[in-house]
Design a protein around this motif. Structure first.
Motif, PDB file in Angstrom:
ATOM      1  N   GLU A 139     -70.908  21.073 -34.853  1.00  0.00           N
ATOM      2  CA  GLU A 139     -70.044  21.403 -34.509  1.00  0.00           C
ATOM      3  C   GLU A 139     -68.523  21.652 -35.996  1.00  0.00           C
ATOM      4  OE1 GLU A 139     -67.927  22.399 -31.372  1.00  0.00           O
ATOM      5  OE2 GLU A 139     -70.337  22.174 -30.918  1.00  0.00           O
ATOM      6  N   ILE A 143     -66.128  19.480 -36.729  1.00  0.00           N
ATOM      7  CA  ILE A 143     -66.453  17.978 -37.398  1.00  0.00           C
ATOM      8  C   ILE A 143     -67.884  17.954 -38.542  1.00  0.00           C
ATOM      9  CG2 ILE A 143     -68.248  16.522 -36.009  1.00  0.00           C
ATOM     10  CD1 ILE A 143     -67.209  17.590 -33.459  1.00  0.00           C
ATOM     11  N   ALA A 167     -52.686  14.820 -37.355  1.00  0.00           N
ATOM     12  CA  ALA A 167     -52.931  15.373 -36.473  1.00  0.00           C
ATOM     13  C   ALA A 167     -52.035  16.644 -35.468  1.00  0.00           C
ATOM     14  CB  ALA A 167     -51.879  14.459 -35.497  1.00  0.00           C
ATOM     15  N   ILE A 168     -51.213  17.088 -36.525  1.00  0.00           N
ATOM     16  CA  ILE A 168     -50.701  18.725 -36.394  1.00  0.00           C
ATOM     17  C   ILE A 168     -52.317  20.162 -37.086  1.00  0.00           C
ATOM     18  CG2 ILE A 168     -48.727  20.887 -37.560  1.00  0.00           C
ATOM     19  CD1 ILE A 168     -47.670  17.812 -35.565  1.00  0.00           C
ATOM     20  N   ARG A 187     -54.894  19.298 -36.595  1.00  0.00           N
ATOM     21  CA  ARG A 187     -55.580  18.975 -35.985  1.00  0.00           C
ATOM     22  C   ARG A 187     -55.285  20.415 -34.427  1.00  0.00           C
ATOM     23  NH1 ARG A 187     -57.028  12.647 -37.186  1.00  0.00           N
ATOM     24  NH2 ARG A 187     -58.826  13.645 -38.375  1.00  0.00           N
ATOM     25  N   PHE A 188     -54.133  19.525 -33.986  1.00  0.00           N
ATOM     26  CA  PHE A 188     -53.580  20.470 -32.821  1.00  0.00           C
ATOM     27  C   PHE A 188     -53.720  22.193 -32.983  1.00  0.00           C
ATOM     28  CE2 PHE A 188     -50.681  20.963 -29.230  1.00  0.00           C
ATOM     29  CZ  PHE A 188     -50.175  22.317 -29.443  1.00  0.00           C
ATOM     30  N   TRP A 189     -53.280  22.094 -33.993  1.00  0.00           N
ATOM     31  CA  TRP A 189     -53.273  24.284 -34.213  1.00  0.00           C
ATOM     32  C   TRP A 189     -54.582  24.420 -34.834  1.00  0.00           C
ATOM     33  CZ3 TRP A 189     -50.067  26.987 -32.251  1.00  0.00           C
ATOM     34  CH2 TRP A 189     -48.120  26.206 -32.737  1.00  0.00           C
ATOM     35  N   THR A 229     -57.200  23.241 -32.726  1.00  0.00           N
ATOM     36  CA  THR A 229     -57.652  23.248 -31.313  1.00  0.00           C
ATOM     37  C   THR A 229     -56.765  24.910 -30.525  1.00  0.00           C
ATOM     38  OG1 THR A 229     -57.611  21.244 -31.510  1.00  0.00           O
ATOM     39  CG2 THR A 229     -57.739  21.725 -29.264  1.00  0.00           C
ATOM     40  N   TYR A 230     -55.866  24.910 -31.108  1.00  0.00           N
ATOM     41  CA  TYR A 230     -55.024  25.912 -30.505  1.00  0.00           C
ATOM     42  C   TYR A 230     -56.158  27.030 -30.856  1.00  0.00           C
ATOM     43  CZ  TYR A 230     -51.864  29.609 -30.065  1.00  0.00           C
ATOM     44  OH  TYR A 230     -51.099  31.435 -28.803  1.00  0.00           O
ATOM     45  N   LYS A 252     -57.311  28.788 -27.809  1.00  0.00           N
ATOM     46  CA  LYS A 252     -56.763  29.912 -26.834  1.00  0.00           C
ATOM     47  C   LYS A 252     -56.688  30.931 -27.816  1.00  0.00           C
ATOM     48  CE  LYS A 252     -54.840  27.945 -23.660  1.00  0.00           C
ATOM     49  NZ  LYS A 252     -55.625  27.192 -23.525  1.00  0.00           N
ATOM     50  N   LEU A 266     -46.626  32.241 -33.168  1.00  0.00           N
ATOM     51  CA  LEU A 266     -46.648  30.921 -33.240  1.00  0.00           C
ATOM     52  C   LEU A 266     -47.670  30.309 -34.533  1.00  0.00           C
ATOM     53  CD1 LEU A 266     -48.534  29.741 -29.784  1.00  0.00           C
ATOM     54  CD2 LEU A 266     -45.351  29.733 -30.233  1.00  0.00           C
ATOM     55  N   TYR A 275     -48.375  23.736 -24.487  1.00  0.00           N
ATOM     56  CA  TYR A 275     -49.655  23.804 -23.474  1.00  0.00           C
ATOM     57  C   TYR A 275     -48.796  23.094 -22.123  1.00  0.00           C
ATOM     58  CZ  TYR A 275     -52.944  23.940 -26.744  1.00  0.00           C
ATOM     59  OH  TYR A 275     -53.909  24.745 -27.512  1.00  0.00           O
ATOM     60  N   LEU A 283     -47.474  14.138 -30.238  1.00  0.00           N
ATOM     61  CA  LEU A 283     -47.715  14.815 -30.384  1.00  0.00           C
ATOM     62  C   LEU A 283     -48.726  14.769 -29.059  1.00  0.00           C
ATOM     63  CD1 LEU A 283     -49.409  12.915 -33.380  1.00  0.00           C
ATOM     64  CD2 LEU A 283     -48.958  14.793 -33.522  1.00  0.00           C
ATOM     65  N   ALA A 284     -49.916  16.191 -28.699  1.00  0.00           N
ATOM     66  CA  ALA A 284     -50.320  16.722 -27.605  1.00  0.00           C
ATOM     67  C   ALA A 284     -51.959  16.813 -27.907  1.00  0.00           C
ATOM     68  CB  ALA A 284     -50.010  17.671 -27.463  1.00  0.00           C
ATOM     69  N   GLU A 285     -52.705  16.478 -26.580  1.00  0.00           N
ATOM     70  CA  GLU A 285     -54.311  17.446 -26.888  1.00  0.00           C
ATOM     71  C   GLU A 285     -54.316  15.409 -27.265  1.00  0.00           C
ATOM     72  OE1 GLU A 285     -55.362  20.134 -26.648  1.00  0.00           O
ATOM     73  OE2 GLU A 285     -54.309  20.241 -25.818  1.00  0.00           O
ATOM     74  N   LEU A 304     -57.062  14.355 -30.355  1.00  0.00           N
ATOM     75  CA  LEU A 304     -55.955  14.573 -31.610  1.00  0.00           C
ATOM     76  C   LEU A 304     -55.287  12.757 -31.866  1.00  0.00           C
ATOM     77  CD1 LEU A 304     -52.870  15.666 -32.282  1.00  0.00           C
ATOM     78  CD2 LEU A 304     -54.136  17.425 -31.861  1.00  0.00           C
ATOM     79  N   ARG A 308     -67.308  12.068 -32.774  1.00  0.00           N
ATOM     80  CA  ARG A 308     -66.721  12.649 -32.905  1.00  0.00           C
ATOM     81  C   ARG A 308     -67.072  14.148 -31.346  1.00  0.00           C
ATOM     82  NH1 ARG A 308     -64.700  12.618 -38.774  1.00  0.00           N
ATOM     83  NH2 ARG A 308     -62.330  11.467 -38.923  1.00  0.00           N
ATOM     84  N   PHE A 309     -68.727  14.588 -32.094  1.00  0.00           N
ATOM     85  CA  PHE A 309     -69.435  15.575 -31.980  1.00  0.00           C
ATOM     86  C   PHE A 309     -69.463  15.204 -30.363  1.00  0.00           C
ATOM     87  CE2 PHE A 309     -72.560  17.622 -31.140  1.00  0.00           C
ATOM     88  CZ  PHE A 309     -73.187  17.884 -29.969  1.00  0.00           C
TER      89      PHE A 309
END
Lengths: 237, 217
Positions: free
Chosen positions: A72, A75, A100-101, A103-105, A107-108, A112, A142, B52, B65-67, B70, B96-97
């Motif tokens: 992954e 990871i 966290a921010i 990681r958020f982006w 994931t987006y 998406k 975005l 989202y 924070l969302a998701e 994380l 994590r995996f």
């Protein structure tokens, strides 16, 4: 083309030169100046080493560090940040909220933003191409806004250094450019996404990046081959 | 004054929210819980998660924070007691995996197994079972994904068998089989027996009713 960095065999990366996910791992290894053997997988066919080192997903990239196998892409990037913490600059931001921010982006981008781009590359007829391009463009708006907030006036998402989010997003840039050329469109541009346009130039010129982003003409030829073999992409052997 | 305040926007029936509740409980963090009506989302939710518009949203010191995965990482990095992730980079990568594997591969096949019909359902159920069986690799030689104690992956994954058990009462298929998945089965029962885990589970009858409505819609 993929360079083979010789090492004492301790670090190996299973991958393929066109894959953005593999590129992520390579950039991270470069940031940390880690020598590694790059083992190129053949498209459409999974090697015994791949099946053994990633039996669950059977996908590249796989980082093999000694006897440990890590799969992954992001990871792997986090693993590289942690395992070689004393070598080179950090890859993840230092504050939990900034991490966290990032990681958020990321994931987006993966969940998406990339799927419509991938669909264009593969020539899938799930919806009209104009709709897919529109989704890609909306996402870039975005991400332009996110860049302005996160970079705080510096060159990269990671600030002065390229970091987790630069790697995660930047790994797709060669494919983004390929789509711009093959479809005759503009996606990242100084008039519509000025900050990303600047960031893109700096990112692609970075020492840890420039030798692992594939040349566009090669990627265009590869994408033609992909479209002719979509079955193998979706159901590899 | 914001101080160290922690707020969690959630929905009682959401597994992603449950993960965050469990993580906060393991760390002993008190939070103000706000139940969202998902058919009529609050302005606060829309403001805090414009991309989202979903729960969970954790708000700490005024910053949202969302998701869920994380958020778990954030909780672990912010509050150092009772670590969720292990110490070694390799073990962290494994945690994590498996968490990502459940979200990306297991969940879609499990949902398909319960929502499709006929031959498509049989195929989805077969894939779901294969994915669930793969999870046993992560439990090799351990009682929990986290080792002797629960950790990040247990919290990320532990809701799944509970939801599956309940869905199996609504749709007559069997996904988790004690005989072919002994490790997964005994892990799950050990996990939900833990007091702080058990007390935060949504009530079975309520979740059953909610799942019936959802699957039969």
């Amino acid at each position: 083309m993929a360079e083979k960095k010789n090492s004492n065999g301790e670090v190996k990366l299973l991958g393929a030169w066109p894959s953005p996910f593999v590129i992520r791992a390579r950039i991270a290894l470069n940031i940390k100046s880690v020598e590694y053997d790059f083992i190129e997988e053949t498209f459409g066919k999974r090697s015994q080493l791949l099946l053994k080192s990633n039996p669950v997903n059977k996908q590249i990239p796989v980082l093999i560090h000694g006897h440990k196998c890590i799969a992954e892409s992001m990871i792997i990037v986090q693993y590289i940040h942690e395992a070689w913490s004393s070598s080179g600059p950090p890859i993840l931001p230092s504050l939990p909220y900034d991490r966290a921010i990032a990681r958020f982006w990321l994931t987006y981008i993966d969940d998406k933003w990339f799927p419509p781009l991938k669909s264009i590359v593969l020539g899938l007829d799930t919806e009209p191409i104009e709709e897919k391009l529109e989704k890609v463009r909306e996402g870039l708006v975005l991400l332009e806004d996110a860049f302005n907030k996160i970079s705080k006036g510096k060159d990269f998402f990671g600030g002065d250094q390229i970091g987790y989010l630069d790697i995660g997003f930047g790994s797709f840039l060669a494919w983004l450019k390929t789509v711009e050329v093959t479809e005759g469109v503009s996606l990242v541009h100084e008039t519509t996404t000025p900050a990303l346009a600047k960031w893109l130039q700096k990112f692609c010129a970075h020492d840890a990046v420039k030798d692992v982003l594939p040349p566009i003409d090669k990627l265009i030829a590869f994408s033609k081959m992909l479209r002719a073999n979509v079955d193998l992409v979706i159901n590899p052997k | 004054m914001e101080g160290d305040s922690v707020k969690l926007l959630g929905f009682w029936g959401s597994p992603a929210v449950l993960r965050v509740k469990w993580a906060l409980a393991v760390k002993g963090i008190e939070c103000q819980y706000v139940e969202e009506d998902l058919s009529n989302k609050s302005d606060m939710l829309l403001k805090y998660n414009p991309v989202y518009k979903k729960v969970p949203v954790l708000v700490h010191q005024g910053k949202p924070l969302a998701e869920s995965l994380l958020i778990l990482e954030y909780i672990d990095e912010t509050w150092k007691q009772n670590p969720l992730l292990p110490h070694s980079p390799y073990e962290r990568a494994q945690a994590r995996f498996w968490s990502k594997f459940v979200d990306d591969k297991c969940m879609p096949t499990v949902v398909a197994a319960f929502s499709k019909v006929g031959e498509e359902q049989q195929k989805a159920a077969e894939e779901a079972r294969e994915n669930l069986k793969r999870l046993e690799v992560g439990l090799e030689g351990k009682q929990f994904f986290g080792g002797d104690n629960i950790g990040f992956a247990d919290i990320a994954i532990g809701w799944l068998p509970y939801w599956i058990e309940i869905a199996e009462e609504v749709v007559a298929i069997n996904l988790i089989d004690a005989e072919s998945m002994p490790k997964l089965n005994s892990w799950f029962h050990a996990f939900i027996d833990i007091p702080i885990i058990k007390e935060l589970l949504p009530p079975r009858h309520k979740l059953l009713h909610h799942t019936k409505t959802f699957l039969q819609a």
